[in-house]
Design an enzyme around this catalytic site. Structure first.
Site: not given
Ligand SMILES: Nc1ncnc2c1ncn2[C@@H]1O[C@H](COP(=O)(O)OP(=O)(O)OP(=O)(O)O)[C@@H](O)[C@H]1O
Ligand SMILES: [Mg+2]
Length: 254
Positions: A191, A203, A186, A141
């Site tokens: 997150n 995340d 985390d 989503e």
């Molecule tokens: N389902 C979603 N809907 C909208 N935005 C999202 C969604 N999932 C992630 N994001 C956006 O993308 C960013 C990164 O997502 P996530 O934290 O899951 O990935 P990440 O690669 O683990 O980041 P990092 O490696 O920097 O910790 C989030 O901070 C958010 O802004």
């Molecule tokens: Mg993240």
């Protein structure tokens, strides 16, 4: 917030060989393209609308299905992801006994996030709803409005009802612990998305079962991070009280 890397939406059928995809770096390698075609064939999505985020391990894209509905695609990079820290979250989890090659590890990690999201949603924790998974690509989503992603909690406006957000969040952390037997591991203002005034936890790849040997340590760190953020904005209970609330047996409707 979406970075505009050029013209119109990119149709998934035309991903291969597109020079302009190079702006996204090395995320679209052959195995990833295969996973994307799979998901497109299952009608999970049809078009890319832009990049939401580039993280250490994954890129998150805004995509659209054939009906024009938005979804988020999280693509773990097979080649350049920084997976050095992953082992501590996988070793000690009885669900994941063996780790093979690096690529296998990335796919395992993707399915771990998928399973964690499913478990959390079943327990009533507000996380992005799952749509599908294939290989290193997770479809979920889209948390946002009209194609604009909701802000991370760290960027929330100052007139946010902090007390309300904090209560929602703690109820969800307790639900995760009590009903899904999971510790996020985390959790921080990076997150958690603030969507229509309520927190959405994202995340979840590194979340561990409460039987994990380091689960309590990870939970304490989560509580510490969340508490540090909120304590600059409101009065918060002590770390000990929060730990007791999350792990304790008393039922208060959550
Ligand atoms: N389902 C979603 N809907 C909208 N935005 C999202 C969604 N999932 C992630 N994001 C956006 O993308 C960013 C990164 O997502 P996530 O934290 O899951 O990935 P990440 O690669 O683990 O980041 P990092 O490696 O920097 O910790 C989030 O901070 C958010 O802004
Ligand atoms: Mg993240």
């Amino acid at each position: 917030m979406i970075e505009d890397k050029g013209e119109e939406a990119i149709d998934v059928k035309r991903l291969k060989g597109r020079e302009d995809l190079k702006v996204y770096g090395d995320v679209f390698e052959p195995q990833t393209l295969k996973a994307l075609y799979k998901l497109a064939n299952r009608r999970v999505f049809e078009r890319f609308r832009g990049e939401i985020s580039v993280g250490k391990e994954a890129n998150v894209f805004l995509a659209e299905d054939e009906d024009g509905a938005y979804l988020a695609l999280k693509i773990y990079r097979l080649g350049t992801a920084d997976f050095r820290n992953f082992r501590i979250y996988i070793e000690g989890d009885p669900r994941f006994a063996y780790i093979g090659s690096r690529r296998k590890m990335v796919k395992l990690w993707t399915s771990k996030e998928y399973r964690n999201l499913l478990r959390l949603a079943e327990a009533g924790v507000r996380v992005p709803a799952l749509i599908d998974v294939f290989g290193n690509v997770l479809a979920m989503e889209f948390i946002g409005t009209d194609g604009t992603p909701s802000r991370e909690l760290r960027l929330a406006p100052s007139d946010t009802d902090w007390g309300d957000v904090f209560d929602h969040l703690m109820a969800d952390v307790r639900r995760a612990y009590q009903k899904a037997d999971l510790v996020h591991a985390d959790l921080s203002e990076y997150n958690i998305l603030l969507h229509e005034g309520s927190p959405v936890i994202i995340d979840c790849g590194q979340a561990v079962l409460t039987v994990h040997p380091r689960a309590e340590e990870f939970l304490r760190r989560d509580v510490h991070n969340v508490r540090a953020f909120f304590s600059r904005r409101m009065e918060v209970p002590s770390e000990e009280d929060l730990m007791a609330h999350i792990t304790g047996g008393e039922s208060n409707g959550s």
